[in-house]
Scaffold this motif. Structure first.
Motif, PDB file in Angstrom:
ATOM      1  N   VAL B 172      22.459  41.762  19.979  1.00 38.50           N
ATOM      2  CA  VAL B 172      23.720  42.511  19.982  1.00 38.50           C
ATOM      3  C   VAL B 172      23.742  43.463  18.800  1.00 38.50           C
ATOM      4  N   ALA B 173      23.367  42.940  17.642  1.00 36.71           N
ATOM      5  CA  ALA B 173      23.381  43.781  16.437  1.00 36.71           C
ATOM      6  C   ALA B 173      22.403  44.940  16.583  1.00 36.71           C
ATOM      7  N   LYS B 174      21.207  44.632  17.050  1.00 40.44           N
ATOM      8  CA  LYS B 174      20.194  45.672  17.186  1.00 40.44           C
ATOM      9  C   LYS B 174      20.608  46.723  18.224  1.00 40.44           C
ATOM     10  N   SER B 175      21.062  46.244  19.398  1.00 39.16           N
ATOM     11  CA  SER B 175      21.392  47.201  20.442  1.00 39.16           C
ATOM     12  C   SER B 175      22.612  48.030  20.077  1.00 39.16           C
ATOM     13  N   THR B 176      23.561  47.382  19.431  1.00 42.02           N
ATOM     14  CA  THR B 176      24.746  48.133  19.018  1.00 42.02           C
ATOM     15  C   THR B 176      24.381  49.228  18.018  1.00 42.02           C
ATOM     16  N   ALA B 177      23.534  48.862  17.074  1.00 39.60           N
ATOM     17  CA  ALA B 177      23.133  49.843  16.066  1.00 39.60           C
ATOM     18  C   ALA B 177      22.407  51.022  16.723  1.00 39.60           C
ATOM     19  N   MET B 178      21.509  50.720  17.670  1.00 40.56           N
ATOM     20  CA  MET B 178      20.770  51.787  18.345  1.00 40.56           C
ATOM     21  C   MET B 178      21.702  52.673  19.158  1.00 40.56           C
ATOM     22  N   MET B 179      22.668  52.032  19.808  1.00 42.81           N
ATOM     23  CA  MET B 179      23.619  52.774  20.625  1.00 42.81           C
ATOM     24  C   MET B 179      24.443  53.703  19.756  1.00 42.81           C
ATOM     25  N   ARG B 180      24.891  53.183  18.630  1.00 40.25           N
ATOM     26  CA  ARG B 180      25.671  54.010  17.695  1.00 40.25           C
ATOM     27  C   ARG B 180      24.866  55.222  17.263  1.00 40.25           C
ATOM     28  N   LYS B 181      23.611  54.940  16.952  1.00 41.81           N
ATOM     29  CA  LYS B 181      22.746  56.016  16.478  1.00 41.81           C
ATOM     30  C   LYS B 181      22.616  57.097  17.552  1.00 41.81           C
ATOM     31  N   LYS B 182      22.435  56.626  18.763  1.00 38.15           N
ATOM     32  CA  LYS B 182      22.256  57.562  19.872  1.00 38.15           C
ATOM     33  C   LYS B 182      23.523  58.391  20.084  1.00 38.15           C
ATOM     34  N   ILE B 183      24.661  57.712  20.028  1.00 39.08           N
ATOM     35  CA  ILE B 183      25.919  58.409  20.268  1.00 39.08           C
ATOM     36  C   ILE B 183      26.181  59.432  19.158  1.00 39.08           C
ATOM     37  N   LEU B 184      25.847  59.052  17.920  1.00 43.21           N
ATOM     38  CA  LEU B 184      26.119  59.958  16.796  1.00 43.21           C
ATOM     39  C   LEU B 184      25.114  61.109  16.724  1.00 43.21           C
ATOM     40  N   SER B 185      23.994  60.973  17.410  1.00 43.44           N
ATOM     41  CA  SER B 185      23.030  62.075  17.420  1.00 43.44           C
ATOM     42  C   SER B 185      23.577  63.191  18.313  1.00 43.44           C
ATOM     43  N   ASP B 186      22.740  64.156  18.669  1.00 41.16           N
ATOM     44  CA  ASP B 186      23.310  65.291  19.411  1.00 41.16           C
ATOM     45  C   ASP B 186      23.390  65.048  20.915  1.00 41.16           C
ATOM     46  N   HIS B 187      23.302  63.790  21.345  1.00 41.12           N
ATOM     47  CA  HIS B 187      23.496  63.502  22.768  1.00 41.12           C
ATOM     48  C   HIS B 187      24.935  63.791  23.193  1.00 41.12           C
ATOM     49  N   THR B 188      25.080  64.126  24.461  1.00 40.48           N
ATOM     50  CA  THR B 188      26.422  64.278  25.003  1.00 40.48           C
ATOM     51  C   THR B 188      26.841  62.932  25.578  1.00 40.48           C
ATOM     52  N   VAL B 189      27.962  62.434  25.091  1.00 43.76           N
ATOM     53  CA  VAL B 189      28.369  61.089  25.486  1.00 43.76           C
ATOM     54  C   VAL B 189      29.851  61.076  25.825  1.00 43.76           C
ATOM     55  N   VAL B 190      30.188  60.334  26.867  1.00 46.78           N
ATOM     56  CA  VAL B 190      31.589  60.016  27.100  1.00 46.78           C
ATOM     57  C   VAL B 190      31.711  58.517  26.908  1.00 46.78           C
ATOM     58  N   LEU B 191      32.535  58.134  25.955  1.00 42.56           N
ATOM     59  CA  LEU B 191      32.669  56.720  25.614  1.00 42.56           C
ATOM     60  C   LEU B 191      34.070  56.252  25.968  1.00 42.56           C
ATOM     61  N   VAL B 192      34.116  55.236  26.801  1.00 46.52           N
ATOM     62  CA  VAL B 192      35.398  54.720  27.239  1.00 46.52           C
ATOM     63  C   VAL B 192      35.680  53.399  26.544  1.00 46.52           C
ATOM     64  N   SER B 193      36.883  53.250  26.049  1.00 43.36           N
ATOM     65  CA  SER B 193      37.196  51.990  25.383  1.00 43.36           C
ATOM     66  C   SER B 193      38.701  51.807  25.300  1.00 43.36           C
ATOM     67  N   HIS B 194      39.111  50.544  25.099  1.00 45.72           N
ATOM     68  CA  HIS B 194      40.526  50.375  24.784  1.00 45.72           C
ATOM     69  C   HIS B 194      40.693  50.092  23.296  1.00 45.72           C
ATOM     70  N   SER B 195      39.564  50.158  22.576  1.00 49.45           N
ATOM     71  CA  SER B 195      39.610  49.873  21.149  1.00 49.45           C
ATOM     72  C   SER B 195      39.612  51.153  20.331  1.00 49.45           C
ATOM     73  N   SER B 196      40.679  51.362  19.586  1.00 46.48           N
ATOM     74  CA  SER B 196      40.745  52.612  18.827  1.00 46.48           C
ATOM     75  C   SER B 196      39.745  52.604  17.675  1.00 46.48           C
ATOM     76  N   ALA B 197      39.374  51.398  17.206  1.00 45.88           N
ATOM     77  CA  ALA B 197      38.399  51.343  16.103  1.00 45.88           C
ATOM     78  C   ALA B 197      37.047  51.890  16.573  1.00 45.88           C
ATOM     79  N   THR B 198      36.628  51.456  17.753  1.00 39.98           N
ATOM     80  CA  THR B 198      35.356  51.926  18.308  1.00 39.98           C
ATOM     81  C   THR B 198      35.374  53.436  18.478  1.00 39.98           C
ATOM     82  N   ILE B 199      36.431  53.904  19.085  1.00 41.46           N
ATOM     83  CA  ILE B 199      36.532  55.332  19.370  1.00 41.46           C
ATOM     84  C   ILE B 199      36.564  56.150  18.070  1.00 41.46           C
TER      85      ILE B 199
END
Lengths: 267, 243
Positions: B172-199
């Motif tokens: 979980v820690a590894k995949s979350t970190a990789m996902m964050r990295k990917k989202i913060l890079s120049d990829h185009t992402v639509v992220l859906v959540s009900h958590s304002s902290a995540t968003i």
């Protein structure tokens, strides 16, 4: 409801190649999965048709004997194409229904799903049909020049099977109950396709009625080629092929029309 | 601002339940009523809303899986893919075969997939088991493989629904970190959540949807402040894999 750019994946170059590769791989995967699910694996593709044909052979050779020479072979040559027809349509009718969760997770042209079941059933037919030809050879019916006609008969049946499979796949997601109706329709068709008897022994009236069923003519054609060593009625076959091709188009159009509706159906 | 990739305007989507012949109730439920948004290249768009606001339906709409029943949807020639885990897995097949099948279903070309396969296997930490049938895997192993495949699909627009990391706690820690990295890079992402902290931690721009309608759109700060204000009395529940 307007101004959609075409499909989401925008029919970009490589669209057909990509989905063809998917169809082939998924077909391979399902065939492999099916065989690894059982103890004897691949042998079932042959064993299962052999068993079911064995039952019919036994029943009609020993219990309800008909007056046809080589009745066992007569029957088997009818049953092999019949099984292709009925299994393919039955599987097609479930193709979209069984992939509901897949359809909700990824976009893919829905026609891919029945094409996968079509491909795997066609593959199994080819295996069994090749064995049948070898079997006939051993029993003294060697291949002759008439076998060339198979190059028409098999593709024509393929068109017929494909058309009906796609139509079945297109309709059943809306009314899943149709699968039960279909099952019984196939059972009826099984008895009126001239699998157990020559069509012409029933008299001209019944014959013309049975002729409306394209399978009757196809099965007759297989027998003429494989057992009697004569040419089948090509004109009739071409007509069947033509009508089947139209059916295939209708099926494809239907599925494409409801492409974005199928993932929304909840049952 | 990058090039426009996806756009929906005043989109509505309904699900109909046709019941059966003997109870003639045709219920129609509008999951989306009036949603407008645009996705531009390179941005990370957040979509926030409570459960049942229509977030999953919106993602399906953006992924091109369904079409709006009212309003418009336009795709300007991009491939948008929902990050779906274990798509089309067949338990009787090996991990390798499932990776190929799943990757192709997610839109990867076979050749590209074969090239990335070693990386996918490595990331999933399954080198020793990849040719074993998936049915022999533990649920953690299956989750790792599923995630690794989906993670290596590189669509033009990546659509992510809520959960970013999966598997056992380490993964979980590894995949979350990789996902964050990917989202913060120049990829185009639509992220859906009900958590304002995540968003808040990941998105530049946010759309707030409520009961199938766009309620507000703007910078993350602005929209999240309003969102939090309206939910002050509803404490946030823990997310499956908080960031």
């Amino acid at each position: 409801m307007s101004e959609f750019s075409t499909a989401n994946q925008g029919r970009r170059p490589g669209y057909f190649r990509r989905y063809l590769a998917l169809i082939l791989y998924k077909t391979y995967a399902e065939l492999r999965a099916e065989s690894s699910r059982t103890y004897v694996g691949y042998a079932w593709w042959v064993a299962e048709p052999l068993l079911s044909m064995g039952v019919y052979y036994f029943v009609f050779e020993y219990l309800f004997r008909q007056g046809i020479a080589n009745f066992g072979l007569f029957l088997i040559v009818g049953l092999v194409p019949w099984r292709w027809f009925s299994t393919s349509i039955t599987h097609g009718a479930s193709a979209l229904l069984q992939s509901r969760s897949l359809m909700q997770q990824v976009y893919l042209p829905k026609v891919v799903l029945p094409l996968v079941t079509l491909a795997s059933d066609a593959f199994k037919f080819i295996v069994v049909f090749s064995l049948l030809i070898a079997f006939l050879w051993v029993l003294g019916f060697p291949p002759g020049v008439h076998y060339l006609a198979l190059a028409v008969v098999v593709p024509v049946q393929g068109l017929l099977v494909a058309g009906l499979t796609l139509i079945a796949a297109a309709v059943t997601p809306f009314i899943p109950d149709l699968r039960v109706v279909l099952e019984n329709l196939l059972r009826l068709l099984f008895f009126v396709s001239g699998i157990f008897h020559d069509v012409d022994v029933l008299g001209p009236e019944a014959e013309s009625l049975l002729r409306l069923n394209p399978l009757t003519s196809l099965i007759e054609a297989y027998r003429e080629i494989l057992l009697e060593g004569t040419w089948p009625n090509l004109e009739r076959l071409l007509w069947i092929g033509l009508v089947s091709a139209l059916g295939l188009l209708v099926g494809e159009r239907l599925i494409r029309r409801y492409e974005f509706v199928y993932p929304k159906l909840s049952r | 601002m990058g090039k426009k990739l996806l756009s929906i305007s005043h989109a509505g989507v309904y699900y109909g339940r046709s019941g059966n012949l003997f109870s003639r109730r045709r219920e129609v439920r509008w999951a989306l009523k009036d949603i407008s948004l645009e996705v531009s290249r390179g941005e990370t768009l957040g979509v926030i809303g409570r459960n049942g606001a229509g977030k999953s339906t919106l993602l399906r709409l953006l992924a091109g899986i369904i079409r709006p029943d009212s309003g418009r949807y336009a795709n300007f020639g991009c491939r948008a893919t929902l990050l779906s885990l274990q798509v089309g897995f067949i338990p009787y097949l090996s991990g390798r075969e499932n990776a190929i099948l799943s990757g192709m279903l997610l839109g990867m070309e076979r050749r590209e997939l074969l090239r990335k396969l070693p990386e996918i296997i490595d990331f999933a930490e399954l080198a020793d088991f990849i040719d074993e049938p998936v049915q022999t895997y533990s649920s953690g192993m299956r989750a790792r493989l599923g995630f690794s495949i989906a993670f290596h699909v590189d669509p033009d627009v990546l659509l992510v629904d809520e959960v970013l990391g999966v598997g056992d706690s380490e993964f979980v820690a590894k995949s979350t970190a990789m996902m964050r990295k990917k989202i913060l890079s120049d990829h185009t992402v639509v992220l859906v959540s009900h958590s304002s902290a995540t968003i808040r931690s990941l998105c530049d721009r946010v759309v707030w949807i409520d009961q199938g309608c766009t309620k507000m759109e703007g910078s993350a700060e602005e929209v999240l402040a309003a969102y939090e204000q309206s939910h002050r009395r509803l404490p946030e529940k823990a997310v499956a894999a908080p960031l």
